[in-house]
Design a protein around this motif. Structure first.
Motif, PDB file in Angstrom:
ATOM      1  N   TRP A 131       0.817  -1.218   0.000  1.00 12.69           N
ATOM      2  CA  TRP A 131       0.000   0.000   0.000  1.00 12.69           C
ATOM      3  C   TRP A 131       0.851   1.269   0.000  1.00 12.69           C
ATOM      4  CZ3 TRP A 131      -5.520   0.704   0.964  1.00 12.69           C
ATOM      5  CH2 TRP A 131      -6.247  -0.500   0.867  1.00 12.69           C
ATOM      6  N   GLU A 132       2.128   1.161  -0.286  1.00 15.98           N
ATOM      7  CA  GLU A 132       3.033   2.303  -0.168  1.00 15.98           C
ATOM      8  C   GLU A 132       2.618   3.478  -1.059  1.00 15.98           C
ATOM      9  OE1 GLU A 132       5.014  -1.369   1.194  1.00 15.98           O
ATOM     10  OE2 GLU A 132       3.965  -0.826  -0.671  1.00 15.98           O
ATOM     11  N   ASP A 133       2.244   3.207  -2.311  1.00 15.87           N
ATOM     12  CA  ASP A 133       1.877   4.288  -3.229  1.00 15.87           C
ATOM     13  C   ASP A 133       0.617   5.018  -2.757  1.00 15.87           C
ATOM     14  OD1 ASP A 133       4.033   3.692  -4.791  1.00 15.87           O
ATOM     15  OD2 ASP A 133       2.898   2.559  -6.281  1.00 15.87           O
ATOM     16  N   ARG A 134      -0.315   4.264  -2.198  1.00 17.38           N
ATOM     17  CA  ARG A 134      -1.559   4.888  -1.749  1.00 17.38           C
ATOM     18  C   ARG A 134      -1.335   5.778  -0.527  1.00 17.38           C
ATOM     19  NH1 ARG A 134      -5.514  -0.287  -2.640  1.00 17.38           N
ATOM     20  NH2 ARG A 134      -3.506  -1.385  -2.737  1.00 17.38           N
ATOM     21  N   GLU A 135      -0.305   5.496   0.254  1.00 15.40           N
ATOM     22  CA  GLU A 135      -0.006   6.339   1.409  1.00 15.40           C
ATOM     23  C   GLU A 135       0.309   7.780   0.979  1.00 15.40           C
ATOM     24  OE1 GLU A 135       2.943   4.744   4.013  1.00 15.40           O
ATOM     25  OE2 GLU A 135       1.980   2.776   4.124  1.00 15.40           O
ATOM     26  N   GLN A 136       0.890   7.942  -0.214  1.00 16.94           N
ATOM     27  CA  GLN A 136       1.180   9.286  -0.705  1.00 16.94           C
ATOM     28  C   GLN A 136      -0.104  10.073  -0.932  1.00 16.94           C
ATOM     29  OE1 GLN A 136       3.802   9.099  -4.108  1.00 16.94           O
ATOM     30  NE2 GLN A 136       5.117   7.548  -3.166  1.00 16.94           N
ATOM     31  N   VAL A 137      -1.131   9.410  -1.422  1.00 11.85           N
ATOM     32  CA  VAL A 137      -2.430  10.050  -1.629  1.00 11.85           C
ATOM     33  C   VAL A 137      -3.046  10.434  -0.287  1.00 11.85           C
ATOM     34  CG1 VAL A 137      -4.770   9.748  -2.541  1.00 11.85           C
ATOM     35  CG2 VAL A 137      -2.805   8.781  -3.772  1.00 11.85           C
ATOM     36  N   PHE A 138      -2.946   9.529   0.692  1.00 12.28           N
ATOM     37  CA  PHE A 138      -3.487   9.825   2.022  1.00 12.28           C
ATOM     38  C   PHE A 138      -2.787  11.045   2.626  1.00 12.28           C
ATOM     39  CE2 PHE A 138      -3.940   4.920   2.399  1.00 12.28           C
ATOM     40  CZ  PHE A 138      -5.007   4.943   1.520  1.00 12.28           C
ATOM     41  N   SER A 139      -1.491  11.153   2.388  1.00  7.68           N
ATOM     42  CA  SER A 139      -0.719  12.267   2.932  1.00  7.68           C
ATOM     43  C   SER A 139      -1.169  13.595   2.329  1.00  7.68           C
ATOM     44  CB  SER A 139       0.770  12.045   2.665  1.00  7.68           C
ATOM     45  OG  SER A 139       1.535  13.117   3.165  1.00  7.68           O
TER      46      SER A 139
END
Length: 263
Positions: A98-106
């Motif tokens: 889920w690393e890429d999606r964490e950027q969106v959450f940030s």
């Protein structure tokens, strides 16, 4: 109301736990209020040495996960050990894949902070603290003069945020999480799959942990710290002081079952 909630250390409940746990079980714990006592200032949290020693022993012989509302880095700092899985921000941080999606959450979280700086100006906060944890945001109001008034003002501000968050209340705190982020229940399921564990065991203490408690799966064993008849957990401990006995019991179960296989 959960009429099935049972105290773990009586009425045969402990035997059920001993029969349930084996090498195929993912063993997961919340941090604040579970592995560590709740303290007035979250920054001063500490895991007692006796609990850390038992947890270190457990970490060496089983698949261990810590799933917490704290950020990954903050939780790692306070844990003092590196479990197989460390999931922060209520499930939104640290999940494998889920690393890429964490950027969106940030990005979403930073947008909320900017909006809240206008919706809750510094002069009006009077003890309200906004904590940006990278991929989620928490609003603390433990130290305000008027709890009820401050909470109302916070909720009104949250209602105006765009995009709207998933809101989880807690002890003098409102947790704001991107709607597309996984909750603790989803994170727990993913960890079971990623680890190859057929069964899951989880201990937690607050509202965010109910996402795991309500999974309602025969292969998941749940324990709540503190009795709450409205919880969906299966079992409870009277207080956080009993976690040391619980982890010790789990260590003994795993050791005995390993010895039986060898003999």
């Amino acid at each position: 109301m959960n009429e099935q909630l049972s105290y773990l250390f009586e009425n045969g409940a402990l035997s059920k736990m001993r029969n349930f746990i084996d090498k195929t079980t993912l063993l997961a714990f919340d941090l604040d209020g579970t592995l560590a006592p709740i303290v007035p200032r979250p920054s001063s949290i500490g895991i007692p040495d006796s609990i850390r020693q038992e947890l270190t022993t457990l970490n060496a012989q089983a698949v261990v996960a810590v799933i917490t509302g704290r950020s990954y880095s903050d939780a790692l700092h306070h844990l003092g050990i590196s479990p197989r899985y460390l999931i922060g921000n209520h499930g939104a941080e640290g999940l494998p894949g889920w690393e890429d999606r964490e950027q969106v959450f940030s990005i979403i979280t930073n947008q909320w902070q900017s909006q809240l700086d206008e919706l809750l100006p510094g002069n009006d906060r009077k003890g309200i603290m906004i904590e940006n944890k990278g991929v989620t945001l928490s609003i603390h109001y433990r130290y305000v003069c008027n709890i009820k008034s401050a909470h109302k003002m916070i909720l009104q501000a949250i209602d105006k945020l765009d995009p709207q968050p998933r809101r989880i209340g807690g002890k003098f705190i409102e947790n704001l999480i991107p709607v597309s982020a996984p909750d603790k229940g989803i994170a727990f399921r993913i960890l079971m799959e990623k680890s190859g564990c057929q069964k899951g065991f989880f201990v937690g203490d607050d509202e965010t942990d109910e996402d795991i408690f309500r999974l309602n799966d025969a292969n998941i064993f749940t324990v709540r710290i503190g009795i709450n008849v409205f919880s969906d957990a299966l079992f409870y401990l009277r207080n956080q002081n009993e976690i040391i006995r619980l982890i010790g019991e789990i260590n003994n179960v795993l050791k005995n079952k390993k010895d039986q296989l060898i003999n």
